[in-house]
Design a protein around this motif. Structure first.
Motif, PDB file in Angstrom:
ATOM      1  N   CYS A  37      -5.845  -1.517  12.530  1.00 29.69           N
ATOM      2  CA  CYS A  37      -5.731  -2.852  13.119  1.00 29.69           C
ATOM      3  C   CYS A  37      -4.576  -3.604  12.445  1.00 29.69           C
ATOM      4  N   HIS A  59     -11.889  -1.429   9.240  1.00 29.37           N
ATOM      5  CA  HIS A  59     -13.102  -2.171   9.606  1.00 29.37           C
ATOM      6  C   HIS A  59     -13.515  -1.931  11.052  1.00 29.37           C
ATOM      7  N   GLU A  60     -12.779  -1.059  11.779  1.00 28.28           N
ATOM      8  CA  GLU A  60     -13.142  -0.759  13.172  1.00 28.28           C
ATOM      9  C   GLU A  60     -13.806   0.617  13.167  1.00 28.28           C
ATOM     10  N   GLU A 145     -14.974  -3.094  18.248  1.00 33.21           N
ATOM     11  CA  GLU A 145     -14.572  -4.250  17.423  1.00 33.21           C
ATOM     12  C   GLU A 145     -13.482  -5.082  18.101  1.00 33.21           C
TER      13      GLU A 145
HETATM   14 ZN    ZN Z   1      -9.539  -5.274  13.676  1.00 31.52          ZN
END
Ligand code: ZN
Ligand code: ZN
Length: 338
Positions: A37, A59-60, A145
């Motif tokens: 990301c 974090h995805e 996400e």
């Molecule tokens: Zn993200």
């Protein structure tokens, strides 16, 4: 286990990393896909103020349950497909007390403040898991996400079916916001994007597009929307020129929704904002219910995430993936498969 560990500016090493040990109430997840990301790119460039190396980023995260310690074992069984809600809130600040845990004053994020998903395994507390139904594919699940970001953005705006919208920025989030607006009954949605690859993708998905570096935005709106302005402008770039575009292209008494994060405070012509009685709104990450709503939308194919996935690479190519994302305009969403 193997993990891609951020070691400092422009340095990510795939190396042996201690496998997580489970405490009571925690669940061990085998990571299947983890998306790269914009936040990860900022970290990789050495510009994220909170990330201190060594840190496992990402974090995805989509994966499957390996093991759950009581009492989490009552709900989570081996093999269950899950996505991870990556926000960790303090629970005691005023926003948390009022139920707005995603804007917690001490908000922490997996892969930023604690180790994330660029690894074979990750352990989380039970509440961070969201179940993925079988009718949602692995690739779709990997994008829950970012779809949740778009979901939260549209829910934060005053958009109503029949309205027109201009989305400034055709990256993954801008593209998904445009898709979400169309699925929500927009009369017309136009995407403004300077990078040809991103503009072409939006066009391929059926959106009117404009390159604001080459064409006058208001003329393009006139051509595609039938009016030289939009009811809602979604600013998803964080680039200073786009803030001018947003004020210019917003209808009198229309709305601008700020989503992009500018690197330095942008100049906004407040006099124009006042004269046009423009309403402003803003949107940051997502709440837990946005995750569930995003999954439901993916399930009934209301948004199409697969065209956004330009690359799928093994975890060992993590460093190359980052360089590819920084160095080329033809990578949109890169998934790593640990
Ligand atoms: Zn993200
Ligand atoms: Zn809090």
């Amino acid at each position: 286990m193997q993990a891609a560990v951020y070691q400092g500016k422009e340095n990510i090493k795939v190396q042996e990393w201690p496998a997580p040990a489970l405490a009571d109430g925690e669940v061990l997840v085998r990571v299947r896909y983890v998306g790269i990301c914009g936040t990860d790119l900022i970290t990789y460039s050495g510009k994220h103020p909170r990330v201190t190396p060594p840190r496992v980023l990402g974090h995805e995260i989509y994966g499957s349950v390996v093991e759950a310690k009581p009492p989490a074992d009552a709900k989570w069984k081996k093999g269950q497909r899950v996505v991870i809600y990556p926000l960790i809130s303090c629970g005691v600040c005023v926003p948390c007390q009022e139920g707005n845990t995603h804007v917690c004053e001490k908000l922490r994020v997996l892969g930023v403040d604690t180790d994330g998903g660029f690894a074979e395994y990750i352990q989380v507390v039970s509440e961070q898991l969201v179940e993925v139904p079988d009718t949602v594919s692995d690739e779709q699940a990997a994008l829950v996400e970012p779809v949740s970001v778009a979901m939260h953005t549209v829910r934060r705006s005053s958009f109503r079916p029949g309205d027109t919208a201009l989305v400034l920025g055709g990256g993954p989030i801008g593209n998904l916001i445009a898709q979400m607006l169309r699925a929500s009954g927009a009369r017309a949605v136009m995407v403004s994007e300077v990078k040809p690859f991103r503009g072409a993708l939006a066009e391929r998905l059926g959106f009117a597009t404009v390159n604001p570096a080459q064409e006058d935005l208001r003329e393009a709106l006139q051509r595609c929307v039938g009016e030289p302005f939009a009811d809602h402008v979604f600013e998803v770039t964080g680039v200073s020129a786009a803030y001018r575009d947003a004020v210019e292209a917003c209808k009198v008494r229309g709305e601008i929704v700020f989503v992009g994060l500018p690197k330095t405070p942008p100049e906004v012509d407040i006099q124009r904002v006042v004269f046009k009685e423009i309403q402003t709104s803003s949107s940051r990450v997502y709440a837990r219910q946005d995750f569930r709503a995003a999954i439901a939308l993916l399930q009934r194919r209301a948004v199409d995430v697969v065209p956004l996935i330009t690359d799928q690479l093994p975890l060992k190519d993590a460093e190359g993936a980052f360089q590819k994302m920084l160095g080329s305009d033809t990578s949109l969403k890169i998934l790593l498969a640990p």
